[in-house]
Write a protein that holds these residues in place. Sequence first.
Motif, PDB file in Angstrom:
ATOM      1  N   PRO A  33       0.812  -1.214   0.000  1.00  0.00           N
ATOM      2  CA  PRO A  33       0.000   0.000   0.000  1.00  0.00           C
ATOM      3  C   PRO A  33       0.852   1.274   0.000  1.00  0.00           C
ATOM      4  CG  PRO A  33      -0.811  -1.552   1.626  1.00  0.00           C
ATOM      5  CD  PRO A  33       0.516  -2.060   1.161  1.00  0.00           C
ATOM      6  N   THR A  34       0.560   2.171  -0.914  1.00  0.00           N
ATOM      7  CA  THR A  34       1.231   3.470  -0.922  1.00  0.00           C
ATOM      8  C   THR A  34       0.309   4.554  -0.362  1.00  0.00           C
ATOM      9  OG1 THR A  34       0.530   3.912  -3.205  1.00  0.00           O
ATOM     10  CG2 THR A  34       2.658   2.843  -2.906  1.00  0.00           C
ATOM     11  N   LEU A  35      -0.773   4.108   0.252  1.00  0.00           N
ATOM     12  CA  LEU A  35      -1.747   5.033   0.833  1.00  0.00           C
ATOM     13  C   LEU A  35      -2.491   4.311   1.948  1.00  0.00           C
ATOM     14  CD1 LEU A  35      -3.277   7.803   0.546  1.00  0.00           C
ATOM     15  CD2 LEU A  35      -4.844   6.620  -0.997  1.00  0.00           C
ATOM     16  N   ASP A  36      -2.696   4.997   3.069  1.00  0.00           N
ATOM     17  CA  ASP A  36      -3.522   4.470   4.156  1.00  0.00           C
ATOM     18  C   ASP A  36      -4.679   5.431   4.409  1.00  0.00           C
ATOM     19  OD1 ASP A  36      -2.352   1.988   5.107  1.00  0.00           O
ATOM     20  OD2 ASP A  36      -0.598   3.183   5.611  1.00  0.00           O
ATOM     21  N   ILE A 130     -21.181  16.584   1.051  1.00  0.00           N
ATOM     22  CA  ILE A 130     -20.117  15.754   0.477  1.00  0.00           C
ATOM     23  C   ILE A 130     -19.117  15.392   1.572  1.00  0.00           C
ATOM     24  CG2 ILE A 130     -18.427  15.484  -1.369  1.00  0.00           C
ATOM     25  CD1 ILE A 130     -19.688  17.772  -2.863  1.00  0.00           C
ATOM     26  N   PRO A 131     -19.313  14.257   2.241  1.00  0.00           N
ATOM     27  CA  PRO A 131     -18.295  13.781   3.188  1.00  0.00           C
ATOM     28  C   PRO A 131     -17.211  13.035   2.426  1.00  0.00           C
ATOM     29  CG  PRO A 131     -20.248  12.377   3.256  1.00  0.00           C
ATOM     30  CD  PRO A 131     -20.523  13.438   2.230  1.00  0.00           C
ATOM     31  N   ARG A 132     -15.942  13.367   2.661  1.00  0.00           N
ATOM     32  CA  ARG A 132     -14.850  12.758   1.895  1.00  0.00           C
ATOM     33  C   ARG A 132     -13.519  13.078   2.582  1.00  0.00           C
ATOM     34  NH1 ARG A 132     -14.029  16.481  -3.514  1.00  0.00           N
ATOM     35  NH2 ARG A 132     -13.351  18.350  -2.458  1.00  0.00           N
ATOM     36  N   THR A 133     -12.404  12.848   1.915  1.00  0.00           N
ATOM     37  CA  THR A 133     -11.105  13.215   2.451  1.00  0.00           C
ATOM     38  C   THR A 133     -10.773  14.651   2.072  1.00  0.00           C
ATOM     39  OG1 THR A 133      -8.739  12.736   2.432  1.00  0.00           O
ATOM     40  CG2 THR A 133      -9.953  12.221   0.435  1.00  0.00           C
ATOM     41  N   ALA A 134     -10.068  15.334   2.956  1.00  0.00           N
ATOM     42  CA  ALA A 134      -9.733  16.737   2.706  1.00  0.00           C
ATOM     43  C   ALA A 134      -8.780  16.893   1.524  1.00  0.00           C
ATOM     44  CB  ALA A 134      -9.115  17.354   3.952  1.00  0.00           C
ATOM     45  N   ASN A 149     -25.858  25.550  -6.219  1.00  0.00           N
ATOM     46  CA  ASN A 149     -26.153  24.727  -5.047  1.00  0.00           C
ATOM     47  C   ASN A 149     -25.322  25.159  -3.845  1.00  0.00           C
ATOM     48  OD1 ASN A 149     -27.908  22.601  -6.374  1.00  0.00           O
ATOM     49  ND2 ASN A 149     -26.055  22.391  -7.621  1.00  0.00           N
ATOM     50  N   GLU A 150     -25.823  24.869  -2.653  1.00  0.00           N
ATOM     51  CA  GLU A 150     -25.032  25.039  -1.434  1.00  0.00           C
ATOM     52  C   GLU A 150     -24.354  23.707  -1.138  1.00  0.00           C
ATOM     53  OE1 GLU A 150     -25.377  25.756   3.403  1.00  0.00           O
ATOM     54  OE2 GLU A 150     -27.202  25.663   2.183  1.00  0.00           O
ATOM     55  N   VAL A 151     -23.053  23.730  -0.964  1.00  0.00           N
ATOM     56  CA  VAL A 151     -22.310  22.499  -0.710  1.00  0.00           C
ATOM     57  C   VAL A 151     -21.787  22.493   0.728  1.00  0.00           C
ATOM     58  CG1 VAL A 151     -20.278  21.120  -1.305  1.00  0.00           C
ATOM     59  CG2 VAL A 151     -21.633  22.203  -3.118  1.00  0.00           C
ATOM     60  N   ILE A 152     -22.079  21.431   1.446  1.00  0.00           N
ATOM     61  CA  ILE A 152     -21.546  21.242   2.792  1.00  0.00           C
ATOM     62  C   ILE A 152     -20.442  20.188   2.699  1.00  0.00           C
ATOM     63  CG2 ILE A 152     -22.059  20.618   5.181  1.00  0.00           C
ATOM     64  CD1 ILE A 152     -25.007  21.248   4.601  1.00  0.00           C
ATOM     65  N   LEU A 153     -19.200  20.637   2.753  1.00  0.00           N
ATOM     66  CA  LEU A 153     -18.058  19.725   2.701  1.00  0.00           C
ATOM     67  C   LEU A 153     -17.734  19.227   4.105  1.00  0.00           C
ATOM     68  CD1 LEU A 153     -15.300  21.126   0.297  1.00  0.00           C
ATOM     69  CD2 LEU A 153     -16.533  18.969   0.096  1.00  0.00           C
ATOM     70  N   ALA A 154     -17.411  17.940   4.215  1.00  0.00           N
ATOM     71  CA  ALA A 154     -17.056  17.387   5.522  1.00  0.00           C
ATOM     72  C   ALA A 154     -15.908  16.399   5.350  1.00  0.00           C
ATOM     73  CB  ALA A 154     -18.259  16.692   6.143  1.00  0.00           C
ATOM     74  N   GLU A 155     -14.913  16.523   6.220  1.00  0.00           N
ATOM     75  CA  GLU A 155     -13.812  15.569   6.192  1.00  0.00           C
ATOM     76  C   GLU A 155     -14.204  14.328   7.003  1.00  0.00           C
ATOM     77  OE1 GLU A 155      -8.981  15.303   6.967  1.00  0.00           O
ATOM     78  OE2 GLU A 155     -10.159  16.814   8.045  1.00  0.00           O
ATOM     79  N   ALA A 156     -14.368  13.208   6.295  1.00  0.00           N
ATOM     80  CA  ALA A 156     -14.799  11.968   6.937  1.00  0.00           C
ATOM     81  C   ALA A 156     -13.640  11.003   7.165  1.00  0.00           C
ATOM     82  CB  ALA A 156     -15.872  11.283   6.098  1.00  0.00           C
ATOM     83  N   TYR A 157     -12.559  11.191   6.427  1.00  0.00           N
ATOM     84  CA  TYR A 157     -11.380  10.346   6.629  1.00  0.00           C
ATOM     85  C   TYR A 157     -10.142  11.052   6.104  1.00  0.00           C
ATOM     86  CZ  TYR A 157     -11.938   8.990   1.669  1.00  0.00           C
ATOM     87  OH  TYR A 157     -12.065   9.002   0.297  1.00  0.00           O
ATOM     88  N   LYS A 158      -9.004  10.623   6.595  1.00  0.00           N
ATOM     89  CA  LYS A 158      -7.728  11.192   6.167  1.00  0.00           C
ATOM     90  C   LYS A 158      -7.020  10.227   5.225  1.00  0.00           C
ATOM     91  CE  LYS A 158      -6.753  14.030  10.269  1.00  0.00           C
ATOM     92  NZ  LYS A 158      -6.824  15.311   9.548  1.00  0.00           N
ATOM     93  N   SER A 159      -6.401  10.781   4.193  1.00  0.00           N
ATOM     94  CA  SER A 159      -5.538  10.004   3.301  1.00  0.00           C
ATOM     95  C   SER A 159      -4.112  10.189   3.793  1.00  0.00           C
ATOM     96  CB  SER A 159      -5.681  10.501   1.863  1.00  0.00           C
ATOM     97  OG  SER A 159      -7.013  10.352   1.411  1.00  0.00           O
ATOM     98  N   LEU A 160      -3.530   9.121   4.308  1.00  0.00           N
ATOM     99  CA  LEU A 160      -2.236   9.212   4.978  1.00  0.00           C
ATOM    100  C   LEU A 160      -1.113   8.612   4.143  1.00  0.00           C
ATOM    101  CD1 LEU A 160      -3.430   7.940   8.471  1.00  0.00           C
ATOM    102  CD2 LEU A 160      -3.204  10.323   7.753  1.00  0.00           C
ATOM    103  N   PHE A 161       0.086   9.133   4.383  1.00  0.00           N
ATOM    104  CA  PHE A 161       1.277   8.527   3.809  1.00  0.00           C
ATOM    105  C   PHE A 161       1.364   7.105   4.355  1.00  0.00           C
ATOM    106  CE2 PHE A 161       5.886   8.243   2.909  1.00  0.00           C
ATOM    107  CZ  PHE A 161       5.886   8.812   1.638  1.00  0.00           C
ATOM    108  N   PRO A 162       1.785   6.130   3.558  1.00  0.00           N
ATOM    109  CA  PRO A 162       1.766   4.738   4.023  1.00  0.00           C
ATOM    110  C   PRO A 162       2.552   4.513   5.304  1.00  0.00           C
ATOM    111  CG  PRO A 162       3.117   4.983   2.055  1.00  0.00           C
ATOM    112  CD  PRO A 162       2.351   6.243   2.214  1.00  0.00           C
TER     113      PRO A 162
END
Length: 256
Positions: A33-36, A130-134, A149-162
Motif C-alpha cells: 500500500p502506498t496510501l492508508d 459531500i463527506p470525503r477526504t480533505a 447549489n449550497e455544498v456542505i463539505l465534511a472531512e470523513a477520513y484522512k488520506s495518509l502517507f503509508p
Amino acid sequence: MSKPVVAITRPKDRAKKACEIVEKLGGEAILAPTLDLEPVNTESLKNLVARKEDLDWIIFTSPTTIVSLNKFYPDFLKTLECNLAVIGNKTGKLAEKQGLEVDLMPEEFTAEGLIEEFKNQKITGKTIGIPRTASARPVLPQELEKLGNEVILAEAYKSLFPMDEDAVKDLIEKIENGKIDAITFTSPLTVENFFEIGENKAKIAELLNDNLLTVCIGPITARVLEKYDVSHIYPDTYTVPDMMELLFKTLEKVKK
C-alpha cells in the motif's frame, strides 16, 4: 510458465478484492500500500450530521466515507431521507447494503462524470453534503456551487502517507530485479506517494517504463503518471475488475 506477479498499491483495507481478482485470473498479488485511510470525526463531519435535515442530496465518493459515518454516527445512514449520489459500483453496493437507495450514479466513475449528470438533470438551488477526504480534488464542490447549489463539505477520513514504507521499498527492489510483471494504481495519491518513497523520481519512472506494465484505474490517476512520464494503460470502465482484466489481456498479448 510462472504466474504473472502483480503489485497492488491501494490501501490495505480496500485491497482484498483486487488481490482476489489477480489470483482468480491466474496471477500472484503483491500488496504494498502506498496510501492508508483513517476515518476521522472532524468538526466539519459533526456539522454535516447536524444538518442532515437540510440535505437535498448527499454524495458518497468512496466506500471509506460510508465506513466512517457508520463508525461515528451509526444511526445517520439508517435515518437518511435525502437523495443519494455515488461514484463507482463498489460505493453504490456498500450504500445499498446499508439499506439506502442510490438515486444517481454516473456512467463515468469520476467527479467530472457526476458533475455532468447534475448538469443534465438541472439540479440547482439544492443543499448537497459531500463527506470525503480533505485531500480530494476541489472540482466537485466548485462545479456544484457554480450550478447554484449550497455544498456542505465534511472531512470523513484522512488520506495518509503509508505506514509501512518498508513494504513499498521492498516492492521497488523487486521491480528493479525484474520480479514484478505489472503494477496497479487506483488514485492519484497512490502514484504520488510511490514516487515520494522511491525518492529518485527519474529512476522510478525509468524502472516502471522498462521493467513492467503499469495499469491505472482511469484518466484522473493517469494524469499523475503522465506527469512523471510513465507509460500506462487504463480501462474504458473505471473499476478494479475492469482494470485487472485489461492488465491480464495485455500481458497475454505481450507473451505472444
